[in-house]
Design a protein around this motif. Sequence first.
Motif, PDB file in Angstrom:
ATOM      1  N   TRP A 191      81.928  37.101  51.256  1.00  0.00           N
ATOM      2  CA  TRP A 191      82.883  36.949  52.365  1.00  0.00           C
ATOM      3  C   TRP A 191      83.289  35.506  52.626  1.00  0.00           C
ATOM      4  O   TRP A 191      84.274  35.264  53.310  1.00  0.00           O
ATOM      5  N   ASN A 233      89.171  39.429  57.260  1.00  0.00           N
ATOM      6  CA  ASN A 233      87.751  39.148  57.115  1.00  0.00           C
ATOM      7  C   ASN A 233      87.335  38.162  58.204  1.00  0.00           C
ATOM      8  O   ASN A 233      86.604  37.212  57.968  1.00  0.00           O
ATOM      9  N   ASP A 276      81.749  44.602  54.232  1.00  0.00           N
ATOM     10  CA  ASP A 276      81.364  43.497  55.104  1.00  0.00           C
ATOM     11  C   ASP A 276      79.933  43.038  54.839  1.00  0.00           C
ATOM     12  O   ASP A 276      79.220  43.585  54.003  1.00  0.00           O
ATOM     13  N   CYS A 318      85.102  43.639  58.589  1.00  0.00           N
ATOM     14  CA  CYS A 318      86.274  43.785  57.736  1.00  0.00           C
ATOM     15  C   CYS A 318      87.202  44.793  58.401  1.00  0.00           C
ATOM     16  O   CYS A 318      86.754  45.818  58.913  1.00  0.00           O
TER      17      CYS A 318
END
Length: 694
Positions: free
Chosen positions: A388, A406, A275, A411
């Motif tokens: 991301w 996501n 993440d 995440c």
Amino acid sequence: MADTGTGLVLGYDGVHPFSRVQLTGRASVQELLRTVLDPLEPFFSPLKARVRCPGATAVRFDQTASEVEGICRPLWGLACLLAGGGEYRGTQWWVDGIRAGTDPDSSEYWGYPRDNDQRMVEMCPLGYALAVAPVIWQSLSPSERVNVENWLGNSINEKKFAPPYISVAVCFMPNTNWLWFRVFANLGLKKNGGKFSQDRLDADIEHLNTFYRGGGWSNDGPEGIHQMDYYSSSFAIHFLQLLYAKLAGEDEPARAAEFKRRAQACALDLVHYYDKEGRSIPFGRSVGYRFAMVSFWGALAYAGVELPAPLTWGMVKGIVLRHFRWWQTQHDMWSPSGTLTVGYSYPNMYMAENYNSPGSPYWACLAFICLAVPETHPFWTSKEENHWDVIPKIKALEQPGHIMSNLGGHCMLLSSGQACSYPMKGTHSKYGSFAYSSAYAYSVPPGLFTLEQYALASQLGLSDDGGEYWKTRRLSESRLETAPDGSGPVLVSLWAPFPDVKIKTYLVPPTAAAPNWHLRVHHIAAGREVMTADGAFAISNQRAGDGRYLDLYDAAKAEGTRPKLIGNYDLSTPEAWATGAQGAFAVSKGAVGIRALERDLLAGGGGERTATLVNADPNSNLVESRTTIPTLQHTIRRGRAVWYVSAIYAKPSGDGVPRQSYLDGWDSPPAIPAWLADDMARTAPSKGGISSRL
């Protein structure tokens, strides 16, 4: 923090040098590695062949093997540093240690490996070090080289691997990723002109190729085992395939090209595990290897893999450096002497495997493979970028059986079907939980009595004895499906915690309209009376100001729980309970919660579900040592069937996320999808029975 001259000592509020390094580029990561290696100095044996890391905990193998781990595992970092042209003041410690450890006449001889011996694992970093750090082999005399050949090559090459499920008593070498360790033992000798077995090397790789399942993914074992965790990527299989492609690629171009192709395919899946805060999703066993979770990405650069679109080297660099930076904030993972501890964010034996010795965590040094990458490579020359915004928000991963999300500030993966092939502590938590989050780590049971000890984060537990012992999902049949309306992927699993209790579970991922929610839907046919407890994520149970347990929710402070969090064993206080429709939530480092959406679909099952907060026993969670778990509870009468629709809320804290926004989506749970409502309507509650087919 004080330096006594004999090693690092962390006192009250001491900050490890690891956390003081400003990570910018290659030189700073080299310095980061040195802060990991330096504290080991006082724990070397007199001849340097063993390292006895602090912590007198026992493991399933002997003490000498534990201390062999202590010297060999840090070699991953040292070898990568030397391979990239870096220097370390203690390099000679390892040269001397290898000399003494492989000498059968030495008082510190490592010992000839027996069947299933941990020494075989540690041959892998030694083999890699020999292959890439010529100083080691060049420092040995001819007779000392023979000792290394005998210990590293002859001993392991005579071992056969056993078929799955065979008794440990007659097993010679596990039929798992361990076979890669023998490959690297032979490769290290081959690179230096030592005695090795090409036949054994080739046979092992060909057998390891039978673990390949497609889409870039390899299973950690033969057919019949479904276990695709970090061993399939960063801890072993993909990582070692890429190292092999680099070291043997000129001699074996076809094999190297295939390993790179697999890595390209898998990279587009694995990128979903990391993440924007630098955290990775804890999932499966051995997560105590910590920052080794990103070693796959450095290995891509090391092997010269061409990245698949839309990934860039700036994104790969960002994944690795952000991950290191997150671990720099985990100040409790060190012992007072500065060595890594068994645990995750803090020392924790509850989550440890039976093979985690005090030296075991140094498998984390795999992450420093990036130091073997030349400074001119775009991994180092590129500016850090995020990934991301360019990857799908929701993606189904066919081989591991996951749905990745996501959305919602973290995440997350939804999981069904995976299981370790042998007994493991907390295996139902490590593989059988419904959801795993980068922001809210999984919890393991520190005991086996009442909900507080079972710590059922992201699990459905069932008890047939009034709530003393609980059973959860461990083994299941599962399948990835596309929702009938085409809206996205759904995971469906069949499982039976008791022979006469059958459960069908649907896992539905978040949506753009409800990014902080996912749905967990169970159809339960109960052949006996069972209590149920459906847990949300675990969250820190500490107030920001003074660290005391959370109070009733205070909107002004954006902190607390609803309903009221009551101490353990108090099950009757009215303020501690709410209806299932009202749900339960906790707000501290973000917010987590759970509420029931089934409305009247429990008819005949024993009344409506209720919501409460379970004050989980301390040290059950990987990241937060004190946690609470919002939970829905219910009792299903014998012979009845019910539908549960649980909506699970999660909004993590993070940069740019105001505290007052943590509960912004709590009052807007998603609706039950129409296709699922139709399916539920076709299966009337209280009639019993459940389809045995997916």
